[in-house]
Design a protein around this motif. Structure first.
Motif, PDB file in Angstrom:
ATOM      1  N   ILE A   1       0.842  -1.182   0.000  1.00  0.00           N
ATOM      2  CA  ILE A   1       0.000   0.000   0.000  1.00  0.00           C
ATOM      3  C   ILE A   1       0.885   1.242   0.000  1.00  0.00           C
ATOM      4  O   ILE A   1       2.003   1.220   0.543  1.00  0.00           O
ATOM      5  CB  ILE A   1      -0.946   0.020   1.234  1.00  0.00           C
ATOM      6  CG1 ILE A   1      -1.970   1.142   1.107  1.00  0.00           C
ATOM      7  CG2 ILE A   1      -0.158   0.123   2.533  1.00  0.00           C
ATOM      8  CD1 ILE A   1      -3.042   1.109   2.176  1.00  0.00           C
ATOM      9  N   GLN A   2       0.403   2.303  -0.635  1.00  0.00           N
ATOM     10  CA  GLN A   2       1.096   3.577  -0.624  1.00  0.00           C
ATOM     11  C   GLN A   2       0.483   4.467   0.453  1.00  0.00           C
ATOM     12  O   GLN A   2      -0.716   4.771   0.415  1.00  0.00           O
ATOM     13  CB  GLN A   2       0.998   4.256  -1.993  1.00  0.00           C
ATOM     14  CG  GLN A   2       1.746   3.520  -3.090  1.00  0.00           C
ATOM     15  CD  GLN A   2       1.648   4.215  -4.429  1.00  0.00           C
ATOM     16  OE1 GLN A   2       0.766   5.035  -4.670  1.00  0.00           O
ATOM     17  NE2 GLN A   2       2.563   3.894  -5.330  1.00  0.00           N
ATOM     18  N   LEU A   3       1.289   4.862   1.408  1.00  0.00           N
ATOM     19  CA  LEU A   3       0.829   5.705   2.518  1.00  0.00           C
ATOM     20  C   LEU A   3       1.238   7.141   2.249  1.00  0.00           C
ATOM     21  O   LEU A   3       2.418   7.434   2.026  1.00  0.00           O
ATOM     22  CB  LEU A   3       1.435   5.213   3.836  1.00  0.00           C
ATOM     23  CG  LEU A   3       1.074   3.770   4.235  1.00  0.00           C
ATOM     24  CD1 LEU A   3       1.826   3.363   5.494  1.00  0.00           C
ATOM     25  CD2 LEU A   3      -0.425   3.626   4.433  1.00  0.00           C
ATOM     26  N   GLY A   4       0.267   8.027   2.248  1.00  0.00           N
ATOM     27  CA  GLY A   4       0.523   9.432   1.951  1.00  0.00           C
ATOM     28  C   GLY A   4       1.552  10.046   2.876  1.00  0.00           C
ATOM     29  O   GLY A   4       1.529   9.831   4.095  1.00  0.00           O
ATOM     30  N   TYR A   5       2.444  10.846   2.283  1.00  0.00           N
ATOM     31  CA  TYR A   5       3.494  11.530   3.047  1.00  0.00           C
ATOM     32  C   TYR A   5       3.781  12.823   2.307  1.00  0.00           C
ATOM     33  O   TYR A   5       4.405  12.819   1.246  1.00  0.00           O
ATOM     34  CB  TYR A   5       4.748  10.654   3.129  1.00  0.00           C
ATOM     35  CG  TYR A   5       5.842  11.203   4.012  1.00  0.00           C
ATOM     36  CD1 TYR A   5       5.831  10.971   5.387  1.00  0.00           C
ATOM     37  CD2 TYR A   5       6.888  11.958   3.480  1.00  0.00           C
ATOM     38  CE1 TYR A   5       6.847  11.465   6.202  1.00  0.00           C
ATOM     39  CE2 TYR A   5       7.910  12.444   4.282  1.00  0.00           C
ATOM     40  CZ  TYR A   5       7.879  12.203   5.646  1.00  0.00           C
ATOM     41  OH  TYR A   5       8.881  12.702   6.452  1.00  0.00           O
ATOM     42  N   GLY A   6       3.300  13.958   2.850  1.00  0.00           N
ATOM     43  CA  GLY A   6       3.393  15.211   2.122  1.00  0.00           C
ATOM     44  C   GLY A   6       2.651  15.094   0.803  1.00  0.00           C
ATOM     45  O   GLY A   6       1.534  14.589   0.741  1.00  0.00           O
TER      46      GLY A   6
ATOM     47  N   VAL B   1      -0.102  -2.666  17.683  1.00  0.00           N
ATOM     48  CA  VAL B   1       0.613  -1.805  16.739  1.00  0.00           C
ATOM     49  C   VAL B   1      -0.390  -1.123  15.820  1.00  0.00           C
ATOM     50  O   VAL B   1      -1.305  -1.782  15.309  1.00  0.00           O
ATOM     51  CB  VAL B   1       1.620  -2.607  15.889  1.00  0.00           C
ATOM     52  CG1 VAL B   1       2.345  -1.679  14.910  1.00  0.00           C
ATOM     53  CG2 VAL B   1       2.619  -3.340  16.774  1.00  0.00           C
ATOM     54  N   VAL B   2      -0.224   0.173  15.613  1.00  0.00           N
ATOM     55  CA  VAL B   2      -1.024   0.916  14.635  1.00  0.00           C
ATOM     56  C   VAL B   2      -0.067   1.742  13.788  1.00  0.00           C
ATOM     57  O   VAL B   2       0.743   2.509  14.322  1.00  0.00           O
ATOM     58  CB  VAL B   2      -2.062   1.835  15.297  1.00  0.00           C
ATOM     59  CG1 VAL B   2      -2.793   2.663  14.240  1.00  0.00           C
ATOM     60  CG2 VAL B   2      -3.061   1.027  16.112  1.00  0.00           C
ATOM     61  N   ILE B   3      -0.143   1.559  12.481  1.00  0.00           N
ATOM     62  CA  ILE B   3       0.644   2.357  11.545  1.00  0.00           C
ATOM     63  C   ILE B   3      -0.315   3.306  10.856  1.00  0.00           C
ATOM     64  O   ILE B   3      -1.233   2.878  10.150  1.00  0.00           O
ATOM     65  CB  ILE B   3       1.370   1.465  10.520  1.00  0.00           C
ATOM     66  CG1 ILE B   3       2.331   0.525  11.252  1.00  0.00           C
ATOM     67  CG2 ILE B   3       2.111   2.313   9.491  1.00  0.00           C
ATOM     68  CD1 ILE B   3       2.935  -0.534  10.368  1.00  0.00           C
ATOM     69  N   ALA B   4      -0.137   4.593  11.092  1.00  0.00           N
ATOM     70  CA  ALA B   4      -1.101   5.582  10.617  1.00  0.00           C
ATOM     71  C   ALA B   4      -0.420   6.659   9.774  1.00  0.00           C
ATOM     72  O   ALA B   4       0.570   7.257  10.194  1.00  0.00           O
ATOM     73  CB  ALA B   4      -1.829   6.232  11.791  1.00  0.00           C
ATOM     74  N   SER B   5      -0.964   6.871   8.600  1.00  0.00           N
ATOM     75  CA  SER B   5      -0.585   8.027   7.790  1.00  0.00           C
ATOM     76  C   SER B   5      -1.681   9.076   7.927  1.00  0.00           C
ATOM     77  O   SER B   5      -2.871   8.737   7.990  1.00  0.00           O
ATOM     78  CB  SER B   5      -0.427   7.627   6.320  1.00  0.00           C
ATOM     79  OG  SER B   5      -0.441   8.767   5.480  1.00  0.00           O
TER      80      SER B   5
ATOM     81  N   GLN C   1      -5.544   6.699   5.857  1.00  0.00           N
ATOM     82  CA  GLN C   1      -6.075   8.067   5.981  1.00  0.00           C
ATOM     83  C   GLN C   1      -6.457   8.280   7.443  1.00  0.00           C
ATOM     84  O   GLN C   1      -7.642   8.349   7.801  1.00  0.00           O
ATOM     85  CB  GLN C   1      -7.283   8.303   5.073  1.00  0.00           C
ATOM     86  CG  GLN C   1      -6.962   8.268   3.586  1.00  0.00           C
ATOM     87  CD  GLN C   1      -7.322   6.946   2.957  1.00  0.00           C
ATOM     88  OE1 GLN C   1      -8.299   6.312   3.320  1.00  0.00           O
ATOM     89  NE2 GLN C   1      -6.541   6.510   1.985  1.00  0.00           N
ATOM     90  N   GLY C   2      -5.439   8.379   8.274  1.00  0.00           N
ATOM     91  CA  GLY C   2      -5.636   8.348   9.711  1.00  0.00           C
ATOM     92  C   GLY C   2      -6.587   9.378  10.262  1.00  0.00           C
ATOM     93  O   GLY C   2      -7.303   9.118  11.240  1.00  0.00           O
TER      94      GLY C   2
END
Length: 421
Positions: free
Chosen positions: A4-9, A283-287, A411-412
């Motif tokens: 998955i692509q996690l938004g960053y800027g 564990v939670v990975i949030a963008s 989309q946290g």
């Protein structure tokens, strides 16, 4: 394995994960198609508990349109283009139209951002007004609320015969939801009024957050109610609230009477943007979802606040937030000189600031969870805020030991994890 692509800027970070270990929390909003101009026009013609625009405005009116700043995705470019053209068709002169940016205590909107928010067509033809919450010369005193809050707002709100508020509905960690009344307060209020309303989020008698204040809550929410009282002194003539997709395109429009339209939109948003979980995980990975939601740390904190709804006590939250504009306010870091949330709460009781409350909320989370921040912020700043700095998602995942189960929130800030029970 899944990727998955996690938004960053304005870009993204790729994450490859085992579906047996991580569950994706993203809701079903991707099924919604962006609204066409015709569909938005239909929403304006059939407003909620309000006559249509043609019955509310006349050629002699002067109209001030309130617009969100660059920290929000509201689909304003499409909506404002249609709204301004509609008002001109009614007979309102372009010379009697103006747009004001509801920045609250945020930084001013840049020229490039104005063009992006309004479209070049509108930016070149309609007067724009910048708001500064710290400039007394911009303010007008309207009195006090029943809770004795001093109501100071931008005088432009009274310089025009009619006011239209626009914004987007989303979750807010103590006002319940964004949009609606927030266009006026905090959007166009003085720093003193903003502080008076926002400090209601804290219970300085019993400690911690005030009962009724929280994400997705309006009923009994003291912050929401007080901001609504401030907005009522302006009596907006019309409101347009949007719900946007992950690309900032309007998928819902709630137009009409400013209270009713917002409440209907919030009720439907809670239903459509909640994701059911069986239990919290370690564990939670949030963008944050990328720009503008991770423009600065104060904005990114909203995604962190959502992540805690899915993380078990003592667990690890990995937050991806570029923070291109840094922390979000020059005074933000100083609040972390207090090394515990309790000490910071005592400090806020004597010298309250809105940014101090956000710092308190972040510090309280850092005491309860391990927070690994993937950002462009200096490492020493991240550590001072009691988080673990990381430059990449790979580095961050090295902090997650073992084969613990987790959630991924791409989309946290947009989806609220809620227990099935």
């Amino acid at each position: 394995m899944s990727e998955i692509q996690l938004g960053y800027g304005k870009g993204f970070r790729e994450f490859t994960f085992d579906e047996d270990r991580y569950q994706l929390l993203s809701g079903n909003s991707n099924d919604d198609k962006p609204l066409t101009d015709v569909e938005i026009g239909e929403a304006l013609s059939a407003p909620i508990q309000s006559p249509p625009l043609e019955d509310l405005f006349s050629p002699g009116d002067s109209v001030l349109i309130v617009v969100s700043d660059a920290t929000r995705e509201t689909a304003s470019a499409q909506i404002l283009n249609l709204l301004v053209r509609r008002l001109i068709q009614i007979g309102v002169s372009p010379a009697n139209l103006a747009i004001i940016f509801a920045t609250g205590i945020h930084r001013p909107v840049t020229l490039d951002e104005k063009v992006e928010i309004l479209t070049p067509f509108i930016a070149q033809r309609i007067k724009t007004i910048d708001h500064s919450a710290y400039d007394p010369s911009q303010m007008i005193l309207l009195g006090t609320t029943e809770r004795d809050t001093l109501v100071e707002v931008n005088r432009a709100l009274k310089d025009f015969s009619q006011v239209i508020i626009t914004g987007a509905i989303g979750f807010h960690y103590f006002a319940g939801f964004t949009g609606g009344r927030k266009s006026i307060c905090p959007g166009l209020a003085s720093a003193r009024t903003i502080e008076a309303t926002h400090r209601l989020a804290l219970d300085f008698v019993n400690g911690g957050r005030r009962s009724g204040v929280g994400t997705g809550l309006l009923e009994g929410n003291a912050v929401h109610q007080e901001c609504q009282r401030v907005a009522a002194l302006i009596e907006p003539r019309f409101s347009i609230n949007s719900v946007v997709d992950e690309r900032g395109r309007a998928i819902r429009i709630y137009a009409g009477e400013w209270r009713a339209a917002h409440e209907v939109g919030c009720q439907e948003y809670l239903t459509s943007h909640s994701v059911e979980i069986d239990k919290k995980r370690e564990v939670v990975i949030a963008s944050c979802g990328g720009a503008p939601y991770d423009l600065n740390l104060i904005q990114a904190h909203k995604a962190l606040d959502m992540a805690v709804h899915a993380c078990s006590d003592g667990g690890t939250i990995v937050l991806l937030a570029e923070c291109r504009d840094g922390l979000g306010h020059p005074t933000f870091l100083k609040w972390f000189d207090e090394r515990s949330s309790k000490a910071l709460e005592h400090r806020l009781r004597d010298a309250y600031e809105v940014n101090g409350q956000t710092a308190w909320s972040l510090l309280a989370k850092a005491e309860r969870y391990r927070i690994v921040l993937v950002s462009d912020l200096p490492d020493d700043q991240v550590r001072h805020m009691q988080m673990i700095p990381a430059r990449s998602l790979t580095d961050a995942l090295n902090e997650v030991a073992g084969e613990r189960q987790g959630y991924v929130m791409p989309q946290g800030a947009r989806f609220l994890p809620r227990s099935a029970s």
